[in-house]
Design an enzyme around this catalytic site. Structure first.
Site, PDB file in Angstrom:
ATOM      1  N   HIS A  71     -56.168  28.645 -66.661  1.00 52.02           N
ATOM      2  CA  HIS A  71     -56.878  27.370 -66.597  1.00 52.02           C
ATOM      3  C   HIS A  71     -58.171  27.551 -65.825  1.00 52.02           C
ATOM      4  O   HIS A  71     -58.234  28.322 -64.865  1.00 52.02           O
ATOM      5  CB  HIS A  71     -56.028  26.258 -65.986  1.00 52.02           C
ATOM      6  CG  HIS A  71     -55.405  26.612 -64.681  1.00 52.02           C
ATOM      7  ND1 HIS A  71     -54.288  27.421 -64.579  1.00 52.02           N
ATOM      8  CD2 HIS A  71     -55.734  26.291 -63.410  1.00 52.02           C
ATOM      9  CE1 HIS A  71     -53.962  27.568 -63.312  1.00 52.02           C
ATOM     10  NE2 HIS A  71     -54.836  26.901 -62.566  1.00 52.02           N
ATOM     11  N   HIS A 116     -60.832  25.370 -63.686  1.00 52.06           N
ATOM     12  CA  HIS A 116     -61.094  24.097 -63.017  1.00 52.06           C
ATOM     13  C   HIS A 116     -62.561  23.733 -63.225  1.00 52.06           C
ATOM     14  O   HIS A 116     -63.455  24.528 -62.886  1.00 52.06           O
ATOM     15  CB  HIS A 116     -60.872  24.218 -61.503  1.00 52.06           C
ATOM     16  CG  HIS A 116     -59.476  24.549 -61.080  1.00 52.06           C
ATOM     17  ND1 HIS A 116     -58.587  23.594 -60.634  1.00 52.06           N
ATOM     18  CD2 HIS A 116     -58.810  25.731 -61.006  1.00 52.06           C
ATOM     19  CE1 HIS A 116     -57.434  24.176 -60.297  1.00 52.06           C
ATOM     20  NE2 HIS A 116     -57.546  25.470 -60.512  1.00 52.06           N
TER      21      HIS A 116
HETATM   22  P1  AMP Z   1     -54.060  26.578 -59.603  1.00 53.65           P
HETATM   23  O1  AMP Z   1     -53.733  26.435 -58.139  1.00 53.65           O
HETATM   24  O2  AMP Z   1     -55.419  27.185 -59.846  1.00 53.65           O
HETATM   25  O3  AMP Z   1     -52.944  27.278 -60.378  1.00 53.65           O
HETATM   26  O4  AMP Z   1     -54.191  25.119 -60.167  1.00 53.65           O
HETATM   27  C1  AMP Z   1     -53.141  24.428 -60.777  1.00 53.65           C
HETATM   28  C2  AMP Z   1     -53.615  23.009 -60.927  1.00 53.65           C
HETATM   29  O5  AMP Z   1     -52.768  22.368 -61.842  1.00 53.65           O
HETATM   30  C3  AMP Z   1     -53.584  22.204 -59.633  1.00 53.65           C
HETATM   31  O6  AMP Z   1     -54.897  21.725 -59.328  1.00 53.65           O
HETATM   32  C4  AMP Z   1     -52.607  21.065 -59.954  1.00 53.65           C
HETATM   33  O7  AMP Z   1     -52.980  19.834 -59.369  1.00 53.65           O
HETATM   34  C5  AMP Z   1     -52.660  21.010 -61.463  1.00 53.65           C
HETATM   35  N1  AMP Z   1     -51.484  20.472 -62.127  1.00 53.65           N
HETATM   36  C6  AMP Z   1     -50.188  20.825 -61.922  1.00 53.65           C
HETATM   37  N2  AMP Z   1     -49.372  20.123 -62.743  1.00 53.65           N
HETATM   38  C7  AMP Z   1     -50.181  19.314 -63.485  1.00 53.65           C
HETATM   39  C8  AMP Z   1     -49.937  18.348 -64.502  1.00 53.65           C
HETATM   40  N3  AMP Z   1     -48.701  18.061 -64.954  1.00 53.65           N
HETATM   41  N4  AMP Z   1     -50.998  17.696 -65.036  1.00 53.65           N
HETATM   42  C9  AMP Z   1     -52.242  17.955 -64.604  1.00 53.65           C
HETATM   43  N5  AMP Z   1     -52.541  18.874 -63.640  1.00 53.65           N
HETATM   44  C10 AMP Z   1     -51.529  19.537 -63.084  1.00 53.65           C
END
Ligand code: AMP
Ligand code: ZN
Length: 131
Positions: free
Chosen positions: A97, A99
Site C-alpha cells: 500500500h 499512503h
Molecule cells: P502500514 O503501517 O504502512 O502497514 O499502514 C497500514 C495502514 O492501514 C494504517 O494506516 C491503518 O490505519 C490502515 N488500515 C488498517 N485496516 C484498515 C481498514 N480496514 N480500512 C482502512 N485502512 C485500514
C-alpha cells in the site's frame, strides 16, 4: 489468502473507495494521519513495493491521480507519498500500500505528517467522491 486488503479489493470488507483502475484500488485510511489520508493498493496481492520490479509502476498512475484528486477536492496544499516496506519500517499490513497523505499549510513539515487527526470519514469521503 487471509489478507485484509485482498478482502477489501474483493468487497468482502467495506471500505470508502476513492478511486479504482484496472490494477489499483484506493480507499480512505481508517485511522487518518491527516484529513483525506488515502491508501492506494495493487489489486493483485504482493507483500510490499519491493517485491519484484513492477508493483510501484502498477499503482503509480493511481497514486498520481489520487494525490491530485485530494488536493483538488479537499483544498490540500501538498501531499506526502509514503510506502512502508517491511515491519522494521513500520509496515503493519502486508499487502502493498502507498499512503497518500494530504498536507495543509497550517501544519507544515515532515515531522507533522503523522498528526492522527479526527476527521469525520463519511464527510471527507463525500467531499472527495462528489460528482
Ligand atoms: P502500514 O503501517 O504502512 O502497514 O499502514 C497500514 C495502514 O492501514 C494504517 O494506516 C491503518 O490505519 C490502515 N488500515 C488498517 N485496516 C484498515 C481498514 N480496514 N480500512 C482502512 N485502512 C485500514
Ligand atoms: Zn493481499
Amino acid at each position: 489468502m487471509d489478507c485484509l486488503f485482498c478482502k477489501i479489493v474483493a468487497g468482502e470488507i467495506p471500505s470508502k473507495k476513492v478511486y479504482e483502475d484496472d490494477a489499483a484500488y484506493a480507499f480512505l485510511d481508517i485511522s487518518p494521519w491527516q484529513k483525506g489520508h488515502t491508501l492506494v493498493i495493487p489489486k493483485r496481492h504482493t507483500a510490499d513495493v519491493l517485491e519484484g520490479d513492477d508493483v510501484l509502476a502498477e499503482v503509480g498512475p493511481a497514486v498520481a491521480r489520487v494525490g491530485r484528486l485530494l488536493k483538488d477536492r479537499l483544498g490540500a496544499d501538498a501531499c506526502n507519498v509514503v510506502s512502508n516496506a517491511g515491519s522494521v519500517s513500520g509496515q503493519e499490513v502486508f499487502h502493498t500500500h502507498v499512503h497518500v497523505i494530504p498536507r495543509y499549510a497550517d501544519n507544515p513539515g515532515i515531522a507533522n505528517m503523522k498528526a492522527e487527526v479526527t476527521a469525520d470519514l463519511d464527510e471527507v469521503h463525500q467531499t472527495v467522491v462528489a460528482d
